[in-house]
Design an enzyme around this catalytic site. Structure first.
Site, PDB file in Angstrom:
ATOM      1  N   ASP A 154       0.848  -1.192   0.000  1.00 38.45           N
ATOM      2  CA  ASP A 154       0.000   0.000   0.000  1.00 38.45           C
ATOM      3  C   ASP A 154       0.883   1.241   0.000  1.00 38.45           C
ATOM      4  OD1 ASP A 154      -1.781   2.092   0.558  1.00 38.45           O
ATOM      5  OD2 ASP A 154      -3.072   0.781   1.756  1.00 38.45           O
ATOM      6  N   THR A 228       2.230 -10.245 -11.367  1.00 41.05           N
ATOM      7  CA  THR A 228       1.089 -10.343 -10.465  1.00 41.05           C
ATOM      8  C   THR A 228      -0.167  -9.778 -11.122  1.00 41.05           C
ATOM      9  OG1 THR A 228       1.418  -8.169  -9.457  1.00 41.05           O
ATOM     10  CG2 THR A 228       2.650 -10.011  -8.502  1.00 41.05           C
ATOM     11  N   LYS A 229      -1.316 -10.168 -10.595  1.00 42.24           N
ATOM     12  CA  LYS A 229      -2.586  -9.642 -11.089  1.00 42.24           C
ATOM     13  C   LYS A 229      -2.623  -8.130 -10.923  1.00 42.24           C
ATOM     14  CE  LYS A 229      -7.587 -10.124 -10.367  1.00 42.24           C
ATOM     15  NZ  LYS A 229      -8.645 -10.816  -9.589  1.00 42.24           N
TER      16      LYS A 229
END
EC number: 2.1.1.33
Length: 249
Positions: A154, A228-229
């Site tokens: 994040d 990664t997605k």
């Protein structure tokens, strides 16, 4: 409510994350996010219930015995925040001579990761559903990790929230003690401001940490890091990605 249901559901809880001042000093504990009910699918819950004994590790206040856990003395790589876990499972499948431990606080991701690990029949992967700072502090022995991976944490975009970013001086200081000589720290982010922040924090630990970038800052996207997605979505939106790869002397 069945006992099995209770086990999976109890993982959905409020997780506290350490908060630091801008210069990396410990400030206080804050509630960083809440694991919300209703997002854990029946399938993901079943995967956690049925396969936790093999793939799951619970928080403890003493260091894990990795040799006992994996049944071998292969190098151990820890990943913090694996999301849905697909890239972590792929990495474990591609590197059977390494052991992987993934930490993720969101139970849907934990359930999805376990499901994919079952599908890929990997034996060298374990997952933890707990605050990573507490795991590093209490459950990982000094000098026991061959590597630490942190992909797309994040970014806490607002300036007033930058102190909530996981990559801070005290965090890297702890990582340094957990790594064996030759162990690596690999960060990746698609936020330039956070990338520059990561670089500045890591540079504080020179010469104990060596930047492998030939330009002294970021490396090209390594082929060994699965897409990664989250990253694929960023690519579709035209986002750049910055990788940092440092090695402990």
């Amino acid at each position: 409510m069945s006992e099995k249901y209770t086990f999976a559901d109890q993982k959905r809880k409020t997780v506290e994350q350490a908060e630091f001042t801008e210069d990396g000093r410990y400030l206080r504990k804050v509630r960083s996010f809440v694991l919300r009910t209703g997002r854990l699918s029946d399938f993901q819950r079943d995967m956690m219930n049925d396969h936790w004994a093999k793939f799951g590790l619970d928080y403890q206040k003493s260091p894990f015995d990795f040799v006992e856990i994996f049944g071998n003395a292969n190098p151990v790589v820890l990943e913090i925040g694996f999301g849905m876990g697909r890239s972590l499972v792929e990495m474990a499948a591609q590197n059977p001579d390494r052991n992987y431990i993934g930490i993720e606080v969101h139970t849907p991701g934990v359930g999805a990761c376990i499901a994919y690990a079952v599908e890929k029949q990997v034996d060298n992967l374990r997952v933890i559903c707990h605050d990573a700072t507490e795991i590093l502090r209490d459950a990982v022995a000094d000098g026991s990790l061959a590597g630490l991976q942190l992909y797309f944490p994040d970014p806490w975009q607002k300036s007033k929230h930058h102190k909530r970013r996981i990559v801070q001086t005290e965090f890297v200081m702890r990582l340094l003690t957990k790594l064996t000589a030759g162990g690596f720290i690999h960060f990746a982010t698609d936020w330039q401001n956070y990338a520059e922040h990561m670089l500045a924090v890591l540079r504080q630990f020179s010469p104990a940490l060596v930047n492998t970038s030939p330009t002294g800052d970021f490396i090209d996207r390594p082929a060994f890091r699965p897409l990664t997605k989250f990253e694929a979505r960023g690519q579709r939106l035209g986002h750049a990605v910055w990788d940092l790869y440092f090695v402990k002397k």
